[in-house]
Enzyme design. Structure first.
Site, PDB file in Angstrom:
ATOM      1  N   GLY A   1       0.822  -1.208   0.000  1.00  0.00           N
ATOM      2  CA  GLY A   1       0.000   0.000   0.000  1.00  0.00           C
ATOM      3  C   GLY A   1       0.852   1.253   0.000  1.00  0.00           C
TER       4      GLY A   1
ATOM      5  CG  ASP B   1      -1.905  -0.566   9.227  1.00  0.00           C
ATOM      6  OD1 ASP B   1      -2.731   0.365   9.312  1.00  0.00           O
ATOM      7  OD2 ASP B   1      -2.062  -1.538   8.471  1.00  0.00           O
TER       8      ASP B   1
ATOM      9  NE  ARG C   1     -27.382  13.143  13.327  1.00  0.00           N
ATOM     10  CZ  ARG C   1     -27.435  13.843  12.197  1.00  0.00           C
ATOM     11  NH1 ARG C   1     -26.322  14.388  11.728  1.00  0.00           N
ATOM     12  NH2 ARG C   1     -28.567  13.970  11.547  1.00  0.00           N
TER      13      ARG C   1
ATOM     14  NE  ARG D   1      -3.449   2.224   2.087  1.00  0.00           N
ATOM     15  CZ  ARG D   1      -2.525   1.530   2.738  1.00  0.00           C
ATOM     16  NH1 ARG D   1      -1.337   2.069   2.946  1.00  0.00           N
ATOM     17  NH2 ARG D   1      -2.779   0.327   3.191  1.00  0.00           N
TER      18      ARG D   1
END
Length: 343
Positions: free
Chosen positions: A10, A128, A163, A276
């Site tokens: 990625g 990550d 909310r 990303r």
């Protein structure tokens, strides 16, 4: 020397900054020629490359993505993969190959190096932050910044409408982005893969918070978060062509269950690939520059099978095979910081 570079897996912010640093010191200090293999391991498997120099890399420091392109192809996908790599390395006269990638890309580098098909030095890349033996992977700080900014924005709209907002962030097997962004963004709850959650406990915590007069909550969910077995039915994920589960959707499931259990209006926001993209943060630009310089230095020391790592504020080298042996989870101590702010 003739030094090859590839970016695999990625994409993430900072890839160009690493390449730029490698090229700069390789050309100006060592007098090297740098070959950029296109689209990750595909370029090595197919002999597809371009020559990189300082002029070609000008202006790339703040650019996201990668000028070399990327893919999830790997020599391990082909019976003759290692031999194809060996052939390209020999035909191009490449003395060393700097492999920039995450667990999958670097694991392929271990195999290539051990087979003697190429002299490999690894650079850990993933938003990550899950590569072992390094404290920080580049791209992580930028992704956390994007997620935190989104959470900040969602606070105000959640408060305006009374909310609950569920924010799904990336994190297939580890919850570093979720944990850091949850703490930085003042999330009500943060759910990560390392600690399976009880949806009833989540709903009860939100209800307690609202009973104390707070009418808006933010729940951050890593895409790989999972409920405690037997507490919530989960659909089986699809498997892609590379053998990876297609994750995503846990945010919507959590939002639906929270609303059903609490009666509170609950909406979901999936940040996805926006984490990303875009320009790397200042921290990532500096970290990338350090990684690139450390990588080309490791090449000239002949430290094959090593990975450059960030440890204790300094650049170090570790064995690449050890770094990819297992993923680096969120430490319980860090997650305890996040939990201290749960209702």
């Amino acid at each position: 020397m003739r030094v090859g570079v590839l970016t695999g897996g990625g994409d993430c912010p900072g890839l160009n900054a690493v390449i730029r640093a490698i090229v700069r010191k390789a050309e100006r200090h060592y007098g090297d020629t740098v070959l950029g293999f296109l689209d990750g391991w595909r370029g090595v498997l197919e002999g597809d490359f371009i020559e990189l120099d300082v002029e070609r890399m000008r202006g790339t420091l703040p650019r996201g993505g990668t000028v070399l392109g990327t893919s999830r192809m790997s020599p391990r996908m082909y019976e003759d993969g290692i031999e194809r790599v060996r052939s390209t390395i020999g035909a191009t006269g490449t003395d060393a190959l700097i492999v920039i990638g995450g667990e999958g890309t670097l694991s392929a580098g271990v195999g290539v190096n051990e087979a003697g098909a190429a002299n490999v030095v690894g650079v850990p890349k993933t938003i990550d932050n899950d590569i072992g033996l390094t404290e920080l992977t580049f791209g992580f700080d930028t992704a956390v910044g994007v997620a935190t900014a989104a959470i900040d924005r969602l606070h105000t709209t959640a408060e305006s409408h009374d909310r609950v907002m569920v924010v799904e962030v990336m994190g297939r097997h580890v919850g570093h982005i979720a944990t850091w962004a949850g703490i930085a963004g003042g999330a009500t709850l943060t759910l990560i893969p390392e600690e399976p959650f009880d949806i009833d406990a989540v709903a009860e915590a939100i209800t307690r918070r609202h009973q104390r007069g707070r009418w808006a909550s933010i729940v951050v969910v890593a895409e790989g978060a999972r409920p405690i077995e037997g507490t919530l039915e989960m659909p089986e994920p699809e498997i892609d062509q590379f053998g990876h589960a297609r994750l995503g959707g846990i945010g919507q499931l959590v939002a639906t269950e929270i609303e059903a259990r609490t009666g509170f209006d609950t909406r979901v926001t999936v940040l996805g690939h926006v984490q990303r993209g875009g320009t790397p943060s200042a921290l990532d630009r500096v970290l990338c520059s350090r990684y690139g310089i450390a990588a080309i230095d490791a090449v000239h020391d002949g430290d094959w099978g090593s990975m450059v790592a960030f440890r204790g504020g300094e650049m170090a080298r570790v064995r690449l095979a050890d770094a990819v042996a297992e993923l680096k989870p969120v430490s319980p101590a860090l997650y305890d910081v996040a939990k201290a702010f749960f209702p």
